[in-house]
Structure formats: structure tokens, C-alpha cells
Design a protein around this motif. Structure first.
Motif, PDB file in Angstrom:
ATOM      1  N   GLY A   1       1.498   5.375  -6.891  1.00  0.00           N
ATOM      2  CA  GLY A   1       1.472   6.834  -6.967  1.00  0.00           C
ATOM      3  C   GLY A   1       0.372   7.374  -7.856  1.00  0.00           C
ATOM      4  N   ARG A   2       0.043   6.664  -8.908  1.00  0.00           N
ATOM      5  CA  ARG A   2      -1.013   7.157  -9.814  1.00  0.00           C
ATOM      6  C   ARG A   2      -2.366   7.209  -9.113  1.00  0.00           C
ATOM      7  N   THR A   3      -2.582   6.347  -8.122  1.00  0.00           N
ATOM      8  CA  THR A   3      -3.819   6.404  -7.346  1.00  0.00           C
ATOM      9  C   THR A   3      -3.898   7.720  -6.587  1.00  0.00           C
ATOM     10  N   LEU A   4      -2.792   8.126  -5.998  1.00  0.00           N
ATOM     11  CA  LEU A   4      -2.762   9.406  -5.289  1.00  0.00           C
ATOM     12  C   LEU A   4      -2.920  10.569  -6.246  1.00  0.00           C
ATOM     13  N   LEU A   5      -2.378  10.429  -7.444  1.00  0.00           N
ATOM     14  CA  LEU A   5      -2.546  11.475  -8.448  1.00  0.00           C
ATOM     15  C   LEU A   5      -4.020  11.663  -8.794  1.00  0.00           C
ATOM     16  N   VAL A   6      -4.726  10.560  -9.001  1.00  0.00           N
ATOM     17  CA  VAL A   6      -6.163  10.639  -9.288  1.00  0.00           C
ATOM     18  C   VAL A   6      -6.891  11.267  -8.102  1.00  0.00           C
ATOM     19  N   GLY A   7      -6.540  10.845  -6.892  1.00  0.00           N
ATOM     20  CA  GLY A   7      -7.147  11.428  -5.700  1.00  0.00           C
ATOM     21  C   GLY A   7      -6.878  12.916  -5.596  1.00  0.00           C
ATOM     22  N   GLY A   8      -5.657  13.328  -5.908  1.00  0.00           N
ATOM     23  CA  GLY A   8      -5.315  14.747  -5.863  1.00  0.00           C
ATOM     24  C   GLY A   8      -6.079  15.567  -6.886  1.00  0.00           C
ATOM     25  N   VAL A   9      -6.199  15.026  -8.100  1.00  0.00           N
ATOM     26  CA  VAL A   9      -6.930  15.747  -9.154  1.00  0.00           C
ATOM     27  C   VAL A   9      -8.400  15.900  -8.765  1.00  0.00           C
ATOM     28  N   LEU A  10      -9.013  14.805  -8.314  1.00  0.00           N
ATOM     29  CA  LEU A  10     -10.420  14.903  -7.905  1.00  0.00           C
ATOM     30  C   LEU A  10     -10.569  15.765  -6.650  1.00  0.00           C
ATOM     31  N   GLY A  11      -9.566  15.806  -5.824  1.00  0.00           N
ATOM     32  CA  GLY A  11      -9.590  16.694  -4.662  1.00  0.00           C
ATOM     33  C   GLY A  11      -9.614  18.151  -5.078  1.00  0.00           C
ATOM     34  N   VAL A  12      -8.805  18.504  -6.067  1.00  0.00           N
ATOM     35  CA  VAL A  12      -8.802  19.887  -6.567  1.00  0.00           C
ATOM     36  C   VAL A  12     -10.144  20.226  -7.206  1.00  0.00           C
ATOM     37  N   VAL A  13     -10.675  19.301  -8.002  1.00  0.00           N
ATOM     38  CA  VAL A  13     -11.992  19.528  -8.609  1.00  0.00           C
ATOM     39  C   VAL A  13     -13.043  19.684  -7.511  1.00  0.00           C
TER      40      VAL A  13
ATOM     41  N   PHE B   1     -10.653  13.889  -2.788  1.00  0.00           N
ATOM     42  CA  PHE B   1      -9.474  13.039  -2.639  1.00  0.00           C
ATOM     43  C   PHE B   1      -9.881  11.605  -2.330  1.00  0.00           C
ATOM     44  N   VAL B   2     -10.760  11.449  -1.348  1.00  0.00           N
ATOM     45  CA  VAL B   2     -11.195  10.108  -0.945  1.00  0.00           C
ATOM     46  C   VAL B   2     -11.911   9.421  -2.100  1.00  0.00           C
ATOM     47  N   LEU B   3     -12.804  10.138  -2.759  1.00  0.00           N
ATOM     48  CA  LEU B   3     -13.530   9.562  -3.894  1.00  0.00           C
ATOM     49  C   LEU B   3     -12.564   9.180  -5.020  1.00  0.00           C
ATOM     50  N   GLY B   4     -11.604  10.044  -5.299  1.00  0.00           N
ATOM     51  CA  GLY B   4     -10.637   9.762  -6.359  1.00  0.00           C
ATOM     52  C   GLY B   4      -9.796   8.534  -6.069  1.00  0.00           C
ATOM     53  N   VAL B   5      -9.308   8.424  -4.842  1.00  0.00           N
ATOM     54  CA  VAL B   5      -8.505   7.254  -4.472  1.00  0.00           C
ATOM     55  C   VAL B   5      -9.353   5.992  -4.546  1.00  0.00           C
TER      56      VAL B   5
END
Length: 160
Positions: A80-92, A106-110
Motif C-alpha cells: 500500500g505504501r507504494t500506491l501512497l507514493v504514487g498518489g502523492v506524486l500524482g497529485v504533485v 502516479f506511474v513515476l511515483g509507483v
């Protein structure tokens, strides 16, 4: 309900269906809200039945999308933390690069989260593809619920 009211409800439902696909706002909930207004104003057996069917469809698929996507990600070993990072970078990314920044971020964050965790580009990319498939699955499930609610409303219109 007056024809202009039904037209407005239909417009909100259309906006909700778009939202279920683009995922920038809670599209299925918007569809449910519009159908709910129609159902309450219309009243009677038809209005309330349509509202109940729409609520069961949207809320049921809302639960199903998290359960199915979660199971899919767990089987692939994506935490789940991978998706969290993807979500945060997606918002940015949404604010940095208009229109396409959300999916790119999102893709870059994941990918970066999995690269840091797995230390292997191939494995990180495979996990990223799994996360993108899971995201696509949730979009399809949410859209299905919104379409069932829309169909119930359409049938309700024909019956009233």
C-alpha cells in the motif's frame, strides 16, 4: 419532476459518468446524488425503487473496487505504501504538468517506490504495470456501478 429538472439530472449524471472514467472527482457518487434527487422528488414506488437500485449499485461497486484491486495488488506483492507514493506524486504532477500530470506522476511515483524497494528496474516496472492494471480495474468497476445507476434512472424515466 418537471422536464427541465430531468434534463438537469441527466446533465449531472453525464458529468458523473465522465468523472467515473477520468477519476478527477467522485463520478459515481455524483451519479448517485443526481439519481437520489430525482428519486426523492419523483417519489412513489418508482422513484424510491430507482434510488435503492442506484445506491446498491454505486455503494456495492465502491466496496468491490477496493477489495478486488487490493487482492490483485497483494497477490503481485505491491504494498500500500507504494500506491501512497504514487498518489502523492500524482497529485504533485497534476499541478506541475496540466492534464497529464496526474497519471504521469502516479506511474513515476509507483516506479520510484518499487525501484527503491526492489533495487531492480525490471521488477519495479512489472510492479508499476500491476498497479496501473489495478487502477484500470477500479475505474471499470466504478463505471459499471455508475452505468447501472444510470440505467435504473433511465428505466424510471420511462415508467413515470
Amino acid at each position: 419532476m418537471a422536464p427541465i429538472g430531468e434534463l438537469l439530472v441527466g446533465a449531472v449524471i453525464l458529468v458523473g459518468l465522465v468523472g467515473a472514467v477520468v477519476q478527477l472527482y467522485p463520478g459515481a457518487l455524483l451519479v448517485l446524488g443526481a439519481v437520489g434527487v430525482w428519486g426523492v422528488v419523483t417519489g412513489g414506488v418508482v422513484g424510491w425503487s430507482v434510488l435503492v437500485i442506484a445506491a446498491l449499485a454505486v455503494l456495492g461497486t465502491g466496496v468491490a473496487k477496493y477489495l478486488l484491486a487490493g487482492r490483485y495488488l497483494t497477490r503481485a506483492g505491491v504494498p500500500g505504501r507504494t500506491l501512497l507514493v504514487g498518489g502523492v506524486l500524482g497529485v504533485v504532477g497534476f499541478f506541475v504538468v496540466p492534464v497529464v500530470g496526474l497519471p504521469l506522476g502516479f506511474v513515476l511515483g509507483v516506479f520510484l517506490a518499487e525501484l527503491g524497494r526492489r533495487r531492480n528496474q525490471g521488477e519495479a516496472w512489472r510492479a508499476t504495470v500491476v498497479a496501473m492494471k489495478a487502477t484500470g480495474l477500479t475505474i471499470l468497476i466504478e463505471l459499471a456501478g455508475a452505468l447501472v445507476a444510470t440505467g435504473a434512472w433511465g428505466i424510471g424515466l420511462l415508467l413515470t
